[in-house]
Design a protein around this motif. Structure first.
Motif, PDB file in Angstrom:
ATOM      1  N   GLU A  36      21.472  -0.218   3.300  1.00 29.96           N
ATOM      2  CA  GLU A  36      21.545   1.042   4.019  1.00 29.96           C
ATOM      3  C   GLU A  36      20.134   1.534   4.371  1.00 29.96           C
ATOM      4  O   GLU A  36      19.536   1.082   5.313  1.00 29.96           O
ATOM      5  N   ASP A  37      19.617   2.420   3.537  1.00 27.18           N
ATOM      6  CA  ASP A  37      18.302   2.994   3.835  1.00 27.18           C
ATOM      7  C   ASP A  37      17.252   2.649   2.782  1.00 27.18           C
ATOM      8  O   ASP A  37      16.139   3.166   2.826  1.00 27.18           O
ATOM      9  N   ARG A  38      17.599   1.784   1.839  1.00 23.89           N
ATOM     10  CA  ARG A  38      16.650   1.426   0.794  1.00 23.89           C
ATOM     11  C   ARG A  38      16.731  -0.060   0.485  1.00 23.89           C
ATOM     12  O   ARG A  38      17.785  -0.684   0.610  1.00 23.89           O
ATOM     13  N   LEU A  39      15.576  -0.576   0.092  1.00 20.10           N
ATOM     14  CA  LEU A  39      15.485  -1.886  -0.545  1.00 20.10           C
ATOM     15  C   LEU A  39      14.936  -1.637  -1.947  1.00 20.10           C
ATOM     16  O   LEU A  39      13.724  -1.572  -2.144  1.00 20.10           O
ATOM     17  N   GLY A  40      15.850  -1.473  -2.901  1.00 19.43           N
ATOM     18  CA  GLY A  40      15.394  -1.076  -4.219  1.00 19.43           C
ATOM     19  C   GLY A  40      14.729   0.289  -4.141  1.00 19.43           C
ATOM     20  O   GLY A  40      15.275   1.233  -3.564  1.00 19.43           O
ATOM     21  N   PRO A  41      13.504   0.440  -4.658  1.00 17.94           N
ATOM     22  CA  PRO A  41      12.813   1.730  -4.587  1.00 17.94           C
ATOM     23  C   PRO A  41      12.088   1.948  -3.254  1.00 17.94           C
ATOM     24  O   PRO A  41      11.498   2.997  -3.042  1.00 17.94           O
ATOM     25  N   LEU A  42      12.110   0.968  -2.361  1.00 18.89           N
ATOM     26  CA  LEU A  42      11.388   1.068  -1.093  1.00 18.89           C
ATOM     27  C   LEU A  42      12.283   1.707  -0.037  1.00 18.89           C
ATOM     28  O   LEU A  42      13.491   1.416   0.032  1.00 18.89           O
ATOM     29  N   ARG A  43      11.687   2.541   0.793  1.00 17.24           N
ATOM     30  CA  ARG A  43      12.416   3.130   1.906  1.00 17.24           C
ATOM     31  C   ARG A  43      12.473   2.117   3.044  1.00 17.24           C
ATOM     32  O   ARG A  43      11.448   1.582   3.460  1.00 17.24           O
ATOM     33  N   LEU A  44      13.681   1.886   3.554  1.00 13.88           N
ATOM     34  CA  LEU A  44      13.874   0.958   4.669  1.00 13.88           C
ATOM     35  C   LEU A  44      13.784   1.746   5.965  1.00 13.88           C
ATOM     36  O   LEU A  44      14.602   2.621   6.232  1.00 13.88           O
ATOM     37  N   ARG A  45      12.765   1.411   6.760  1.00 12.77           N
ATOM     38  CA  ARG A  45      12.549   2.128   8.009  1.00 12.77           C
ATOM     39  C   ARG A  45      13.181   1.417   9.202  1.00 12.77           C
ATOM     40  O   ARG A  45      13.598   2.064  10.152  1.00 12.77           O
ATOM     41  N   TRP A  63      15.588 -12.326   8.514  1.00 11.74           N
ATOM     42  CA  TRP A  63      15.535 -10.903   8.832  1.00 11.74           C
ATOM     43  C   TRP A  63      14.160 -10.330   8.469  1.00 11.74           C
ATOM     44  O   TRP A  63      13.523 -10.768   7.525  1.00 11.74           O
ATOM     45  N   ARG A  64      13.779  -9.364   9.275  1.00 11.70           N
ATOM     46  CA  ARG A  64      12.500  -8.673   9.051  1.00 11.70           C
ATOM     47  C   ARG A  64      12.802  -7.223   8.673  1.00 11.70           C
ATOM     48  O   ARG A  64      13.527  -6.527   9.378  1.00 11.70           O
ATOM     49  N   PHE A  65      12.212  -6.787   7.556  1.00  7.61           N
ATOM     50  CA  PHE A  65      12.407  -5.427   7.045  1.00  7.61           C
ATOM     51  C   PHE A  65      11.076  -4.678   7.118  1.00  7.61           C
ATOM     52  O   PHE A  65      10.052  -5.184   6.649  1.00  7.61           O
ATOM     53  N   GLN A  66      11.122  -3.509   7.671  1.00 12.11           N
ATOM     54  CA  GLN A  66       9.941  -2.630   7.655  1.00 12.11           C
ATOM     55  C   GLN A  66      10.186  -1.580   6.575  1.00 12.11           C
ATOM     56  O   GLN A  66      11.143  -0.798   6.658  1.00 12.11           O
ATOM     57  N   VAL A  67       9.337  -1.596   5.572  1.00 13.38           N
ATOM     58  CA  VAL A  67       9.566  -0.757   4.399  1.00 13.38           C
ATOM     59  C   VAL A  67       8.355   0.138   4.153  1.00 13.38           C
ATOM     60  O   VAL A  67       7.261  -0.093   4.672  1.00 13.38           O
ATOM     61  N   GLN A  68       8.585   1.155   3.308  1.00 14.15           N
ATOM     62  CA  GLN A  68       7.518   2.096   2.938  1.00 14.15           C
ATOM     63  C   GLN A  68       7.656   2.406   1.452  1.00 14.15           C
ATOM     64  O   GLN A  68       8.721   2.831   0.991  1.00 14.15           O
ATOM     65  N   ALA A  69       6.578   2.179   0.713  1.00 14.48           N
ATOM     66  CA  ALA A  69       6.563   2.475  -0.721  1.00 14.48           C
ATOM     67  C   ALA A  69       6.087   3.900  -0.928  1.00 14.48           C
ATOM     68  O   ALA A  69       4.999   4.276  -0.472  1.00 14.48           O
ATOM     69  N   LEU A  70       6.887   4.688  -1.614  1.00 10.73           N
ATOM     70  CA  LEU A  70       6.556   6.099  -1.855  1.00 10.73           C
ATOM     71  C   LEU A  70       6.313   6.392  -3.327  1.00 10.73           C
ATOM     72  O   LEU A  70       6.134   7.552  -3.696  1.00 10.73           O
ATOM     73  N   LYS A  86       0.847  -1.189   0.000  1.00 12.92           N
ATOM     74  CA  LYS A  86       0.000   0.000   0.000  1.00 12.92           C
ATOM     75  C   LYS A  86       0.884   1.241   0.000  1.00 12.92           C
ATOM     76  O   LYS A  86       1.832   1.353   0.777  1.00 12.92           O
ATOM     77  N   LEU A  87       0.545   2.167  -0.853  1.00 14.10           N
ATOM     78  CA  LEU A  87       1.341   3.369  -1.035  1.00 14.10           C
ATOM     79  C   LEU A  87       1.381   4.178   0.262  1.00 14.10           C
ATOM     80  O   LEU A  87       0.349   4.543   0.825  1.00 14.10           O
ATOM     81  N   GLY A  88       2.601   4.422   0.737  1.00  8.81           N
ATOM     82  CA  GLY A  88       2.795   5.272   1.898  1.00  8.81           C
ATOM     83  C   GLY A  88       2.701   4.581   3.236  1.00  8.81           C
ATOM     84  O   GLY A  88       3.073   5.168   4.250  1.00  8.81           O
ATOM     85  N   GLU A  89       2.216   3.322   3.293  1.00 16.37           N
ATOM     86  CA  GLU A  89       2.062   2.646   4.576  1.00 16.37           C
ATOM     87  C   GLU A  89       3.291   1.820   4.899  1.00 16.37           C
ATOM     88  O   GLU A  89       3.978   1.297   4.013  1.00 16.37           O
ATOM     89  N   LEU A  90       3.564   1.662   6.187  1.00 17.79           N
ATOM     90  CA  LEU A  90       4.659   0.812   6.638  1.00 17.79           C
ATOM     91  C   LEU A  90       4.207  -0.648   6.592  1.00 17.79           C
ATOM     92  O   LEU A  90       3.158  -0.990   7.143  1.00 17.79           O
ATOM     93  N   GLN A  91       4.998  -1.489   5.914  1.00 13.67           N
ATOM     94  CA  GLN A  91       4.668  -2.900   5.801  1.00 13.67           C
ATOM     95  C   GLN A  91       5.938  -3.733   6.003  1.00 13.67           C
ATOM     96  O   GLN A  91       7.063  -3.221   5.925  1.00 13.67           O
ATOM     97  N   VAL A  92       5.738  -5.016   6.256  1.00 17.64           N
ATOM     98  CA  VAL A  92       6.840  -5.889   6.675  1.00 17.64           C
ATOM     99  C   VAL A  92       7.153  -6.897   5.582  1.00 17.64           C
ATOM    100  O   VAL A  92       6.248  -7.530   5.016  1.00 17.64           O
TER     101      VAL A  92
END
Length: 250
Positions: free
Chosen positions: A45-54, A65-72, A20-26
């Motif tokens: 670092e701070d990205r997984l491809g185009p996703l922001r790594l939070r 490993w668990r990644f919390q990401v945000q699609a912008l 979902k655009l803009g939401e934090l997901q795992v």
């Protein structure tokens, strides 16, 4: 042999079908084969491809490993293979990020920039104007009091000016006319504009004897006579103060 086995094996991704655009997901990167060691920490670092790594943390069982990401950005997000540092790489992950914002609409709250501005909140003028009521009320009261006392101030000023210039120091026509004008101004301030035309009959009808003498003395002075003499200013002003007639009495 072990190196060959590790090179041929790879952890697997666990991810939702869509982000979902803009939401934090795992997202989870897990080694499902218990015979193989858990994957080391990926080099990100701070990205997984185009996703922001939070955030990133190990799974509770230590198998990944668990990644919390945000699609912008909407569209297809492709996460390339991650170097795990032991000769392994994670598989590529492709995810769909559907557009939830109308085309051309502002992307408020999605990554900054000139378009990441909340709509301006209009200033509450209606509520703020309520704060003006106390000072406006005070100003209205002050103006009302000032206007209510303007007649008294005018009368006081006219009486003060009359006392300073009466009786006239000279008996020429200009001095007599100036003294007469000051007296009529004082009468008008006390009784209204009609008093500018009062003569002996009106003064006698209102028990203003000193003013009757005042007008007769001016008439006599214009013809060079000294009788009746000019009355003193104190009785003239006192006669006005003693009268109870309202302004405009005729």
């Amino acid at each position: 042999m072990v190196v060959t086995l590790l090179a041929g094996a790879a952890p697997t991704w666990k991810a939702p079908a869509q982000l979902k655009l803009g939401e934090l997901q795992v997202l989870e990167l897990r080694e499902a084969d218990p015979a193989l060691p858990a994957p080391p920490r990926p080099t990100v670092e701070d990205r997984l491809g185009p996703l922001r790594l939070r955030s990133m943390e190990p799974l509770p069982d230590g198998r990944g490993w668990r990644f919390q990401v945000q699609a912008l950005e909407p569209g297809h997000a492709m996460i390339p293979g991650l170097d795990l540092g032991n000769g392994q790489r994670s598989p590529e992950l492709r995810l769909d990020v559907p557009r939830t914002i109308p085309f051309g609409g502002p992307w408020v709250g999605f990554g900054g920039g000139n378009e990441d501005l909340l709509p301006a909140i209009p200033f509450p003028w209606a509520w703020a104007s309520l704060l003006l009521l106390p000072p406006l009320g005070l100003a209205a009261w002050v103006i009302r009091r000032w206007r209510k006392g303007s007649a008294k101030r005018h009368l006081h000023h006219a009486a003060h000016t009359f006392r300073r210039h009466w009786p006239p120091a000279r008996r020429d026509r200009a001095a007599l006319d100036a003294a007469h004008a000051l007296g009529r101004e004082l009468l008008a301030a006390r009784f209204g504009e009609a008093a500018r035309a009062w003569g002996p009959a009106e003064f006698q009808a209102r028990n203003l004897g000193p003013w009757d003498q005042w007008t007769k003395s001016l008439d006599a002075a214009r013809f060079g006579r000294t009788e009746p003499p000019f009355p003193a200013p104190e009785p003239l002003v006192a006669a006005l103060d003693a009268r109870g007639d309202s302004k405009g009495d005729a």
